[in-house]
Design a protein around this motif. Structure first.
Motif, PDB file in Angstrom:
ATOM      1  N   PRO A 104       0.837  -1.196   0.000  1.00  0.00           N
ATOM      2  CA  PRO A 104       0.000   0.000   0.000  1.00  0.00           C
ATOM      3  C   PRO A 104       0.883   1.261   0.000  1.00  0.00           C
ATOM      4  O   PRO A 104       1.988   1.262   0.541  1.00  0.00           O
ATOM      5  N   MET A 105       0.380   2.317  -0.608  1.00  0.00           N
ATOM      6  CA  MET A 105       1.141   3.551  -0.828  1.00  0.00           C
ATOM      7  C   MET A 105       1.891   4.066   0.396  1.00  0.00           C
ATOM      8  O   MET A 105       3.002   4.529   0.281  1.00  0.00           O
ATOM      9  N   GLU A 106       1.288   4.030   1.562  1.00  0.00           N
ATOM     10  CA  GLU A 106       1.887   4.634   2.748  1.00  0.00           C
ATOM     11  C   GLU A 106       2.781   3.698   3.557  1.00  0.00           C
ATOM     12  O   GLU A 106       3.296   4.084   4.605  1.00  0.00           O
ATOM     13  N   THR A 107       2.988   2.484   3.092  1.00  0.00           N
ATOM     14  CA  THR A 107       3.707   1.471   3.872  1.00  0.00           C
ATOM     15  C   THR A 107       5.081   1.926   4.343  1.00  0.00           C
ATOM     16  O   THR A 107       5.453   1.693   5.486  1.00  0.00           O
ATOM     17  N   PHE A 108       5.853   2.576   3.490  1.00  0.00           N
ATOM     18  CA  PHE A 108       7.232   2.921   3.841  1.00  0.00           C
ATOM     19  C   PHE A 108       7.399   4.375   4.282  1.00  0.00           C
ATOM     20  O   PHE A 108       8.516   4.791   4.606  1.00  0.00           O
ATOM     21  N   ALA A 109       6.309   5.123   4.338  1.00  0.00           N
ATOM     22  CA  ALA A 109       6.398   6.525   4.751  1.00  0.00           C
ATOM     23  C   ALA A 109       6.966   6.607   6.171  1.00  0.00           C
ATOM     24  O   ALA A 109       6.574   5.859   7.059  1.00  0.00           O
ATOM     25  N   GLY A 110       7.928   7.486   6.352  1.00  0.00           N
ATOM     26  CA  GLY A 110       8.530   7.696   7.661  1.00  0.00           C
ATOM     27  C   GLY A 110       9.585   6.681   8.039  1.00  0.00           C
ATOM     28  O   GLY A 110      10.183   6.785   9.113  1.00  0.00           O
ATOM     29  N   GLN A 111       9.827   5.699   7.181  1.00  0.00           N
ATOM     30  CA  GLN A 111      10.859   4.700   7.466  1.00  0.00           C
ATOM     31  C   GLN A 111      12.135   5.079   6.716  1.00  0.00           C
ATOM     32  O   GLN A 111      12.101   5.804   5.731  1.00  0.00           O
ATOM     33  N   GLY A 112      13.231   4.551   7.163  1.00  0.00           N
ATOM     34  CA  GLY A 112      14.507   4.860   6.548  1.00  0.00           C
ATOM     35  C   GLY A 112      14.853   3.932   5.399  1.00  0.00           C
ATOM     36  O   GLY A 112      13.986   3.302   4.790  1.00  0.00           O
ATOM     37  N   GLU A 113      16.136   3.815   5.154  1.00  0.00           N
ATOM     38  CA  GLU A 113      16.640   2.990   4.060  1.00  0.00           C
ATOM     39  C   GLU A 113      16.266   1.520   4.232  1.00  0.00           C
ATOM     40  O   GLU A 113      16.029   0.805   3.257  1.00  0.00           O
ATOM     41  N   TRP A 114      16.213   1.029   5.472  1.00  0.00           N
ATOM     42  CA  TRP A 114      15.880  -0.368   5.772  1.00  0.00           C
ATOM     43  C   TRP A 114      14.557  -0.398   6.516  1.00  0.00           C
ATOM     44  O   TRP A 114      14.480  -0.076   7.691  1.00  0.00           O
ATOM     45  N   ALA A 115      13.500  -0.760   5.809  1.00  0.00           N
ATOM     46  CA  ALA A 115      12.147  -0.686   6.346  1.00  0.00           C
ATOM     47  C   ALA A 115      11.673  -2.025   6.882  1.00  0.00           C
ATOM     48  O   ALA A 115      12.143  -3.091   6.478  1.00  0.00           O
ATOM     49  N   ASP A 116      10.695  -1.956   7.764  1.00  0.00           N
ATOM     50  CA  ASP A 116      10.012  -3.138   8.269  1.00  0.00           C
ATOM     51  C   ASP A 116       9.169  -3.699   7.123  1.00  0.00           C
ATOM     52  O   ASP A 116       8.502  -2.954   6.421  1.00  0.00           O
ATOM     53  N   PRO A 117       9.171  -5.006   6.910  1.00  0.00           N
ATOM     54  CA  PRO A 117       8.430  -5.586   5.785  1.00  0.00           C
ATOM     55  C   PRO A 117       6.932  -5.754   6.017  1.00  0.00           C
ATOM     56  O   PRO A 117       6.222  -6.190   5.112  1.00  0.00           O
ATOM     57  N   ASP A 118       6.443  -5.420   7.229  1.00  0.00           N
ATOM     58  CA  ASP A 118       5.011  -5.542   7.481  1.00  0.00           C
ATOM     59  C   ASP A 118       4.250  -4.694   6.459  1.00  0.00           C
ATOM     60  O   ASP A 118       4.583  -3.543   6.223  1.00  0.00           O
ATOM     61  N   GLY A 119       3.253  -5.261   5.859  1.00  0.00           N
ATOM     62  CA  GLY A 119       2.474  -4.562   4.842  1.00  0.00           C
ATOM     63  C   GLY A 119       2.905  -4.900   3.426  1.00  0.00           C
ATOM     64  O   GLY A 119       2.186  -4.609   2.478  1.00  0.00           O
ATOM     65  N   VAL A 120       4.087  -5.495   3.254  1.00  0.00           N
ATOM     66  CA  VAL A 120       4.536  -5.870   1.917  1.00  0.00           C
ATOM     67  C   VAL A 120       3.721  -7.077   1.450  1.00  0.00           C
ATOM     68  O   VAL A 120       3.634  -8.083   2.137  1.00  0.00           O
TER      69      VAL A 120
END
Length: 193
Positions: A91-107
């Motif tokens: 979903p569009m907002e999944t990685f908003a506010g996360q850095g270079e290494w994101a949590d995969p929840d929502g992928v």
């Protein structure tokens, strides 16, 4: 490929090393999958075209999702690894506010397109499917330019994907829920050596 044990290289140390490496050499992309430090190949033009084609299909199917290219993910059991899939559908907002290494929840799906390098067999066909399944990512799509096949891995059980469907280029394959797309692979014939 250099192999480094978990006890020597922690995830925090890896992420710091990866930040410094990309500053030193823009084309250098590091990954830390299944306890192994690796260098991800720089994509060629056909590789990029495949990702653009797939992005267009995913957007047409559901405009509330995006196929994010090269987003780093914390993967593996207990998030002790780092991979940079060629693309991640979320979903569009999944990685908003996360850095270079994101949590995969929502992928919903990760995508790898094989590169023409010596370790693509181990990396894309062995290590990454296992790591993505351990992480619980619902679908792993491998576009294999060496074999001219598409592999759809689904139903992760925490160790492996229980279902793997392989079709040659030219056939239609279903990307199962939560992706829910029938993918006509005929165009891939145009972007493979």
């Amino acid at each position: 490929m250099t192999v480094v044990e978990d006890s020597v290289l922690t995830q925090d140390v890896f992420e710091d090393l990866a930040r410094h490496a990309i500053r030193a050499e823009e084309a250098l992309r590091l990954e830390f999958v299944n306890g192994k430090l690796g260098v991800k190949a720089v994509p060629d033009g056909d590789h990029g075209r495949i990702i653009a084609w797939l992005t267009q299909i995913c957007m047409q199917a559901d405009p509330s999702r995006w196929l994010f290219g090269e987003q780093g993910l914390r993967i593996d059991s207990y998030r002790r690894g780092n991979a940079r899939p060629d693309a991640s559908l979320a979903p569009m907002e999944t990685f908003a506010g996360q850095g270079e290494w994101a949590d995969p929840d929502g992928v919903l799906m990760v995508v790898e397109v094989t590169s023409y390098d010596e370790d693509t067999d181990r990396r894309d066909r062995v290590d990454k499917p296992r790591a993505y399944a351990e992480t619980g990512i619902p679908v792993y799509l491998l576009i294999d330019r060496d074999t001219c096949e598409v592999k759809v891995h689904s139903q992760p059980d925490g160790v492996r994907y229980e279902q793997v469907v392989t079709v040659p280029y030219g056939k239609t394959v279903t990307l199962p829920d939560p992706v829910g797309i029938d993918l006509d692979t005929e165009p891939l014939k145009n972007w493979t050596r």
